[in-house]
Design a protein around this motif. Structure first.
Motif, short mmCIF file in Angstrom:
data_model
loop_
_atom_site.label_atom_id
_atom_site.label_comp_id
_atom_site.label_asym_id
_atom_site.label_seq_id
_atom_site.Cartn_x
_atom_site.Cartn_y
_atom_site.Cartn_z
N LEU A 116 146.35 -8.94 26.56
CA LEU A 116 146.75 -9.57 25.46
C LEU A 116 147.67 -8.60 24.74
O LEU A 116 148.61 -9.02 24.01
CB LEU A 116 145.74 -9.97 24.60
N GLY A 117 147.69 -7.02 24.92
CA GLY A 117 148.13 -6.27 24.13
C GLY A 117 149.81 -6.19 24.82
O GLY A 117 150.65 -6.13 24.04
N ILE A 125 153.45 -13.51 22.73
CA ILE A 125 152.73 -14.42 21.98
C ILE A 125 153.74 -14.96 20.76
O ILE A 125 153.25 -15.97 20.29
CB ILE A 125 151.59 -13.35 21.18
N ASP A 126 154.65 -14.42 20.42
CA ASP A 126 155.58 -14.91 19.44
C ASP A 126 155.97 -15.93 20.07
O ASP A 126 156.68 -17.42 19.43
CB ASP A 126 156.48 -14.02 18.79
N GLY A 218 143.68 -6.62 21.18
CA GLY A 218 144.79 -7.01 22.11
C GLY A 218 146.06 -7.64 21.27
O GLY A 218 147.07 -7.58 21.04
N PHE A 219 145.54 -8.34 20.28
CA PHE A 219 146.38 -8.93 19.56
C PHE A 219 146.94 -8.07 18.20
O PHE A 219 147.95 -8.33 17.71
CB PHE A 219 145.59 -10.19 18.52
N LYS A 220 146.28 -6.97 18.16
CA LYS A 220 146.63 -5.87 17.24
C LYS A 220 147.46 -4.94 17.83
O LYS A 220 147.75 -3.68 17.22
CB LYS A 220 145.40 -5.20 16.49
N SER A 231 145.04 0.67 22.91
CA SER A 231 144.30 -0.45 22.97
C SER A 231 143.20 -0.63 23.87
O SER A 231 141.95 -1.15 23.42
CB SER A 231 145.23 -1.71 22.77
N THR A 232 143.52 -0.52 24.95
CA THR A 232 142.60 -0.34 26.04
C THR A 232 141.34 0.60 25.86
O THR A 232 140.40 0.07 25.96
CB THR A 232 143.21 0.17 27.44
N THR A 233 141.75 1.78 25.54
CA THR A 233 140.60 2.64 25.02
C THR A 233 140.01 2.35 24.09
O THR A 233 138.67 2.42 24.08
CB THR A 233 141.33 4.26 25.01
N ARG A 234 140.53 1.91 23.05
CA ARG A 234 139.84 1.46 21.78
C ARG A 234 138.89 0.23 21.93
O ARG A 234 137.91 0.28 21.34
CB ARG A 234 140.94 0.97 20.70
N ALA A 235 139.34 -0.58 22.77
CA ALA A 235 138.51 -1.61 23.18
C ALA A 235 137.33 -1.44 23.59
O ALA A 235 136.03 -2.00 23.23
CB ALA A 235 139.29 -2.99 23.91
#
Length: 255
Positions: A116-117, A125-126, A218-220, A231-235
């Motif tokens: 999603l990221g 996504i847009d 992912g959206f952020k 983002s992968t690490t944060r998730a």
């Protein structure tokens, strides 16, 4: 220092609010599930069947180590016959749901955040919004629903395999030497439907956490390829933290 602490608290509160709003919107679109069955089944296959081999291997050795460590200590006091109850309850109520969902978070949650990221960074996504396709309904809802169904089913398999591994070690290890019949009888006496439902409830909540965190992060995502990696690490880190926190409160409530 106080300013930095305040900013962290505000950021945490904002993140919690945004995740809750995303959860409410995602649950609202559950009514669209019949229209998204192919996507839901595809996600369920990835979560369940794709994770089953490594989850089975993990559960087998967790059950074996638990039986070896606990059974050896119990044998010192001549109470090794209760090893079946200890392994069964530990796998059903704690180790099975928690360890399996940590594995799912590392494998599936990170994949969701990365996928999603990448879509967010490369403006896919847009493009969905331009086509009047709601990203939450199209992307988040199938993932959350798939995890809510597939993760408890996966946990059932890991619990069974972990219990089998514990019984095997209890039988073949000369220091423990508990026959399968004694192990099984003790297990059946200790386990009941209430304990099993507690473990499955935990698995359902943890599965929802993994999906929700992966979709939210992912959206952020921003910042190109480096942002996708962050983002992968944060998730994964956020999923681990929320699983441990939720595990404490669920255990406290269900005691």
């Amino acid at each position: 220092m106080l300013e930095a602490l305040g900013k962290k608290i505000l950021n945490a509160a904002q993140t919690a609010g945004e995740m809750l709003a995303l959860l409410v919107e995602t649950v609202y679109y559950f009514k669209e599930a019949p229209r998204n069955l192919p996507a839901i089944f595809r996600q369920m296959s990835e979560v369940g069947i794709g994770t089953l081999p490594i989850a089975s291997l993990m559960a087998l050795f967790i059950g074996m180590v638990l039986s070896l460590q606990t059974g050896t200590q119990l044998a010192l006091y001549g109470t090794q016959d209760v090893i079946g109850a200890i392994v069964g309850l530990s796998m059903t109520k704690e180790l099975g749901p928690v360890m399996t969902c940590l594995l799912v978070a590392g494998r599936i949650g990170s994949s969701m955040a990365a996928e999603l990221g990448a879509m967010e960074v490369y403006e896919e996504i847009d493009a969905l919004k331009t086509l009047e396709i709601n990203p939450v309904r199209y992307l988040a809802m199938p993932r959350l629903l798939a995890c809510l169904v597939a993760v408890p089913a996966l946990v059932v398999f890991t619990i069974i395999i972990g219990i089998f591994g514990g019984g095997f070690v209890a039988h073949v290890n000369p220091k423990i030497n508990v026959p399968f019949t004694v192990y099984y009888d003790n297990l059946v006496q200790a386990l009941n439907y209430k304990e099993i439902l507690k473990g499955l409830l935990k698995a359902t909540v943890f599965g929802g956490i993994v999906a929700q965190v992966g979709c939210y992060v992912g959206f952020k995502t921003t910042g190109g390829a480096r942002g996708i990696g962050r983002s992968t690490t944060r998730a994964v880190v956020l999923s681990f933290l929320l699983i441990f926190v939720a595990n404490y409160f669920l255990t406290r409530v269900m005691m």
